[in-house]
Design a protein around this motif. Structure first.
Motif, PDB file in Angstrom:
ATOM      1  N   ARG A 585       1.157  -1.791   0.018  1.00 51.10           N
ATOM      2  CA  ARG A 585      -0.386  -0.209  -0.090  1.00 51.10           C
ATOM      3  C   ARG A 585       0.880   1.126  -0.511  1.00 51.10           C
ATOM      4  O   ARG A 585       0.704   2.259  -0.971  1.00 51.10           O
ATOM      5  CB  ARG A 585      -0.684  -0.168   1.173  1.00 51.10           C
ATOM      6  N   GLY A 586       1.998   1.328   0.610  1.00 52.80           N
ATOM      7  CA  GLY A 586       2.827   2.819   0.705  1.00 52.80           C
ATOM      8  C   GLY A 586       3.121   3.115  -0.551  1.00 52.80           C
ATOM      9  O   GLY A 586       3.437   4.343  -0.793  1.00 52.80           O
ATOM     10  N   TYR A 591       3.943   6.072  -5.349  1.00 55.39           N
ATOM     11  CA  TYR A 591       3.959   5.729  -6.924  1.00 55.39           C
ATOM     12  C   TYR A 591       2.980   7.198  -7.453  1.00 55.39           C
ATOM     13  O   TYR A 591       3.597   8.619  -8.292  1.00 55.39           O
ATOM     14  CB  TYR A 591       3.761   4.662  -7.393  1.00 55.39           C
ATOM     15  N   GLU A 592       2.052   7.236  -6.725  1.00 53.11           N
ATOM     16  CA  GLU A 592       0.804   7.992  -6.913  1.00 53.11           C
ATOM     17  C   GLU A 592       1.212  10.083  -6.422  1.00 53.11           C
ATOM     18  O   GLU A 592       1.489  10.951  -7.487  1.00 53.11           O
ATOM     19  CB  GLU A 592      -0.344   8.053  -6.331  1.00 53.11           C
ATOM     20  N   ALA A 593       2.676   9.509  -4.873  1.00 51.24           N
ATOM     21  CA  ALA A 593       2.988  10.540  -5.298  1.00 51.24           C
ATOM     22  C   ALA A 593       4.020  11.566  -5.818  1.00 51.24           C
ATOM     23  O   ALA A 593       4.104  12.746  -5.996  1.00 51.24           O
ATOM     24  CB  ALA A 593       2.566  10.828  -3.881  1.00 51.24           C
ATOM     25  N   SER A 594       4.881  10.464  -6.026  1.00 52.40           N
ATOM     26  CA  SER A 594       6.025  10.545  -6.438  1.00 52.40           C
ATOM     27  C   SER A 594       6.507  10.321  -8.780  1.00 52.40           C
ATOM     28  O   SER A 594       6.878  10.990  -9.221  1.00 52.40           O
ATOM     29  CB  SER A 594       7.351  10.324  -5.465  1.00 52.40           C
ATOM     30  N   GLN A 595       5.479   9.590  -8.747  1.00 49.86           N
ATOM     31  CA  GLN A 595       4.644   9.576 -10.177  1.00 49.86           C
ATOM     32  C   GLN A 595       6.793   8.473 -10.127  1.00 49.86           C
ATOM     33  O   GLN A 595       6.935   8.762 -11.962  1.00 49.86           O
ATOM     34  CB  GLN A 595       5.280  10.344 -10.749  1.00 49.86           C
ATOM     35  N   TRP A 599       8.940   2.402  -7.691  1.00 52.46           N
ATOM     36  CA  TRP A 599       8.098   1.897  -6.715  1.00 52.46           C
ATOM     37  C   TRP A 599       6.966   0.900  -7.413  1.00 52.46           C
ATOM     38  O   TRP A 599       6.070  -0.334  -6.231  1.00 52.46           O
ATOM     39  CB  TRP A 599       7.439   3.703  -5.475  1.00 52.46           C
ATOM     40  N   LEU A 600       6.523   1.094  -7.763  1.00 55.40           N
ATOM     41  CA  LEU A 600       5.618   0.216  -8.229  1.00 55.40           C
ATOM     42  C   LEU A 600       5.727  -0.675  -9.161  1.00 55.40           C
ATOM     43  O   LEU A 600       4.803  -2.102  -8.518  1.00 55.40           O
ATOM     44  CB  LEU A 600       4.167   1.616  -9.397  1.00 55.40           C
ATOM     45  N   GLU A 601       6.723  -1.409  -9.395  1.00 55.74           N
ATOM     46  CA  GLU A 601       7.676  -1.970 -10.064  1.00 55.74           C
ATOM     47  C   GLU A 601       7.633  -3.283  -9.032  1.00 55.74           C
ATOM     48  O   GLU A 601       7.639  -4.181  -8.437  1.00 55.74           O
ATOM     49  CB  GLU A 601       8.538  -2.573 -11.141  1.00 55.74           C
ATOM     50  N   TRP A 602       7.724  -2.300  -8.013  1.00 56.40           N
ATOM     51  CA  TRP A 602       8.602  -3.046  -6.540  1.00 56.40           C
ATOM     52  C   TRP A 602       7.233  -3.846  -6.185  1.00 56.40           C
ATOM     53  O   TRP A 602       7.318  -4.380  -5.331  1.00 56.40           O
ATOM     54  CB  TRP A 602      10.000  -2.436  -5.517  1.00 56.40           C
ATOM     55  N   ALA A 603       6.316  -2.859  -6.062  1.00 55.31           N
ATOM     56  CA  ALA A 603       4.837  -3.134  -5.258  1.00 55.31           C
ATOM     57  C   ALA A 603       4.543  -4.378  -6.235  1.00 55.31           C
ATOM     58  O   ALA A 603       3.887  -6.020  -5.197  1.00 55.31           O
ATOM     59  CB  ALA A 603       4.187  -2.141  -5.320  1.00 55.31           C
TER      60      ALA A 603
END
Length: 789
Positions: A585-586, A591-595, A599-603
């Protein structure tokens, strides 16, 4: 720390609670009602109460450490010099119990637990009790925050066989780890209405010698019953329940328990329970043209305002205490937990999104300021908690709240300056005392202070609005605000010289994940890059110190070492379901805050690992622990209640929906549907126990919006569109930045992104639902109309 009362509400952790979600199972303060309960079907265990603190003289304490000295947990290290032959949870202890045919005494707590401290001082430092524990039992100490699986299994037993639970939790097990007697706090000696810990040990020792077979049979019977009761699976159900029905029931149950005057739910103690506030905000959004929708918004905003004005908030140093011991949010249990700060920062920033009232954004910023100052490791990680107890002065015995309370004399000495322009003689100290309700006799009721530790002391709590305080003394509102802020700063500087509460410097992946969300969401909403930077540093810390690249697994814990270093236990404590769910979730929030798509890939990688380690392929939903990690435990459970922290299954349902929105991978949507279906019976029966999962159910049945911004990440027009999205409360969305590169990670996941074009080479926004996209817009005002019609 004693447990909280069970009826009419249950806590997170109680296996089958039927009331509103409570904020915590962490126990009550020393000012709460005595309710320590122990139960057994074979050993007569009467109700235990709280005895007065006694202390062993230094000469009687064992100076030679026991084997806990080799542990990293701050809680286990607190017991390293007890005259008890303590073992950490592990095979060495189990083998000894089986070889010597002795029952296991399991004691579970955490390092900032008030009544854990009391029981250690009264009983575990006692030479005679230490001898009994060492000779007749195999004694095992567990930090519940390191091993939530162990804690949950045996807390389920304690709560199922008694009227409640809490910490310290003390359970007696067979050598095969099956429980047969359990309870919470025990006083050391017998009283008029209670049996002391020493007597309990003697009785269990005798029963083990004389009636062992009966104990074992009863233990097996209880374990079998618990296993049947804890079963959560799809069964023959094919689809989840109706979101509209679950929403309506959940709202009605909350409405019935709402405190009209002071906000919050139930009487006392009162917890800040962000999962409830999250639900009310979501309910408002989907019902905002109805009376119930307005009611939901009012309930949430009023509760947040009353909490922020109350003593549960630290007006001097910011941040929130664990809970209020009274209905008015006035006198807190002073412990401060990381997970509360993380979730409340989000709740207050979303309240600002919804209301536009900067009161809420100021509170959110204050929370994060406190975390940055007091709970942050220099490498970016976040510590777990600060204790409620601290010495009033150096060398004195710790008392609850000593760091936070004030006498009138102290305030008068710190703030003696006259206030110019007042209609009567007035010092800045008198102004502050009037506004925050300080009195000569102290503003803490004797009923909140049965031991008399807080006589003459005051907890700051806002009594009047700035306007009323200004009118009372004929002053300008801005002048009063400035004077109060200057006064609070002087109190803050003075408080620095007091002995500080104990810091639990253990760092947990789950709570760090929540804190990454706290900084990322608040930073995005308020447009503050420095907060997003804190979130990025937190995520970097998790990847550097709490992630094993080779196996793809998260570690549950790490610890602050000397000189700013980071240490790990050996072998490492591997992550549980909540660690994966909260970190994923974090990362999605970040990702949405920093683009930054890394971070999305790691999620995505962590979600794959979570599915592999915890998914129940037979009954659906996620188990709380890995099968191998919990080997030997009599139960493997699924968390089924949103409380102080949301259930990891509830968070996972949201994560799966969002990941499907980011990638289009159907298997994650299928898993989400199976998970929601597995928890159908629980939601139907007590929707208020799972408000976060009811939100996920609504998001699934309403479908998520994919908001796509096509543009250069560094360009002003792109940032303006992104900030427009962040300024609006849209819980059921995924925010995607498409930079025009067809080889980018997101373009490979969602091929349709490459078909979206910028208009006139300007940053352009699309809102997509069910594989259909809106007309493109380039102006923030037009995007706002699309998102918030």
């Amino acid at each position: 720390m004693s447990h909280l009362p069970s009826p009419p509400q249950k806590h997170k952790g109680e296996h089958k609670g039927h009331g509103l979600p409570r904020g915590s199972d962490r126990g009550s303060s020393s000012r709460d009602k005595d309710r320590s309960v122990t139960v057994s079907s074979t050993v007569p265990m009467p109700v235990g109460g709280k005895g007065s603190r006694t202390s062993c003289s230094p000469s009687t304490l064992q100076k030679v450490p026991n084997r806990l000295i080799n542990e990293k947990s701050p809680y286990l290290l607190q017991h390293a010099y007890n005259p008890v032959d303590w073992y950490p949870w592990g095979q060495e202890a189990f083998d000894k119990a089986r070889k010597e045919n002795k029952p296991i005494f399991l004691s579970v707590g955490y390092s900032t637990c008030h009544w854990c401290h009391v029981m250690e001082e009264e009983s575990f430092q006692n030479e005679e009790i230490g001898r009994l524990l060492s000779e007749d039992f195999v004694s095992v100490k567990v930090d519940r925050e390191e091993r939530p699986d162990v804690d949950k299994v045996y807390m389920t037993f304690v709560q199922a066989t008694s009227s409640g639970g809490g910490w310290p939790m003390n359970v007696w097990l067979t050598p095969n780890l099956q429980p047969f007697v359990g309870g919470t706090y025990f006083p050391p000696e017998d009283g008029l209405t209670r049996v002391g810990f020493r007597t309990v040990l003697l009785r269990i020792r005798e029963q083990w010698k004389q009636n062992k077979n009966t104990l074992l049979e009863n233990s097996q019977r209880v374990t079998t019953a618990l296993l049947a009761r804890s079963e959560i699976s799809m069964g023959d159900r094919q689809v989840p329940p109706s979101a509209a029905t679950m929403n309506s029931r959940c709202f009605q149950q909350l409405d019935e328990g709402y405190d009209e005057e002071y906000g919050g739910f139930a009487e006392a103690p009162k917890f800040p329970t962000p999962v409830i506030l999250n639900f009310l905000f979501s309910y408002w959004l989907s019902h905002r043209l109805t009376q119930d929708g307005s009611r939901a918004q009012q309930m949430a905003l009023h509760t947040l305002k009353m909490m922020a004005n109350g003593g549960i908030r630290d007006h001097v140093g910011q941040g929130f205490h664990r809970y209020s011991t009274d209905r008015q949010w006035h006198i807190p249990h002073f412990e401060k937990m990381l997970y509360d700060q993380a979730q409340l920062a989000v709740a207050y920033s979303q309240a600002f999104q919804i209301s536009g009232d900067e009161f809420y954004s100021d509170v959110a910023k204050g929370i994060l300021q406190y975390v940055a100052r007091n709970l942050s490791h220099r490498s970016g990680g976040f510590y777990s908690a600060e204790d409620a107890d601290s010495p009033p002065e150096r060398g004195m015995r710790p008392k609850e709240g000593a760091f936070y309370v004030w006498t009138v004399k102290e305030v008068q000495q710190l703030l003696p300056d006259s206030v110019l322009g007042a209609t009567e003689p007035l010092t800045s100290g008198q102004l502050l005392m009037k506004h925050y309700g300080l009195t000569e006799a102290g503003n803490i009721s004797p009923s909140q202070d049965p031991k008399g530790e807080l006589q003459g002391q005051n907890v700051l709590t806002v009594r009047y609005s700035l306007e009323l305080t200004a009118a009372r003394f004929g002053l300008d509102v801005d002048a009063v605000r400035t004077l109060l802020n200057m006064g609070l700063e002087k109190l803050f500087q003075a408080r620095k010289h007091r002995p500080k509460p104990h810091l639990d410097s253990k760092m947990l992946a789950a709570w760090n994940g929540l804190m990454v969300s706290g900084y990322a969401v608040t930073g995005a909403i308020l447009g503050l890059e420095r907060l997003i930077t804190h979130a990025i540093n937190g995520a970097k810390f998790l990847k550097r110190h709490m992630f094993d690249v080779a196996s793809g697994r998260l570690m549950r814990t790490c610890y602050a070492g000397p000189g700013g270093t980071v240490e790990h236990s050996n072998p490492p404590c591997w992550g549980f379901l909540e660690d994966y769910a909260f970190v994923v979730r974090g990362l999605l929030d970040l990702y949405e805050a920093s683009q930054e798509s890394s971070w999305l890939e790691w999620a995505l990688r962590l979600q794959d690992t979570q599915d592999r380690l915890f998914w129940d392929s037979r009954g659906s939903g996620y188990f709380c622990s890995e099968a191998e990690l919990g080997a030997g435990l009599p139960l493997r459970l699924k968390d089924d209640q949103d409380g102080a922290e949301p259930s990891a299954n509830s968070v996972s349902a949201h994560n799966l929906l969002r990941l499907h929105g980011f990638t289009g991978h159907k298997d994650w949507m299928d898993k989400c549907v199976c998970l929601l279906t597995a928890f159908s019976e629980r939601m139907r029966r007590v929707p208020v126990a799972l408000p976060e999962m009811v939100r996920a159910l609504s998001a699934h049945q309403q479908t998520l919006k994919q908001i796509v911004i096509c543009g250069d990440p560094q360009a002003k027009d792109t940032k303006a569109l992104l900030q427009c999205v962040h300024s609006i409360y849209i819980p059921n969305k995924v925010l995607i930045l498409a930079n025009g590169d067809p080889s980018s990670f997101l373009s490979r996941q969602l091929p349709f992104l490459s078909t979206l074009r910028r208009l006139e080479d300007r940053a352009t926004a699309y809102v997509c639902e069910d594989q259909a996209c809106s007309i493109p817009v380039t102006e923030p005002c037009d995007l706002r109309k699309l998102l918030h019609p």
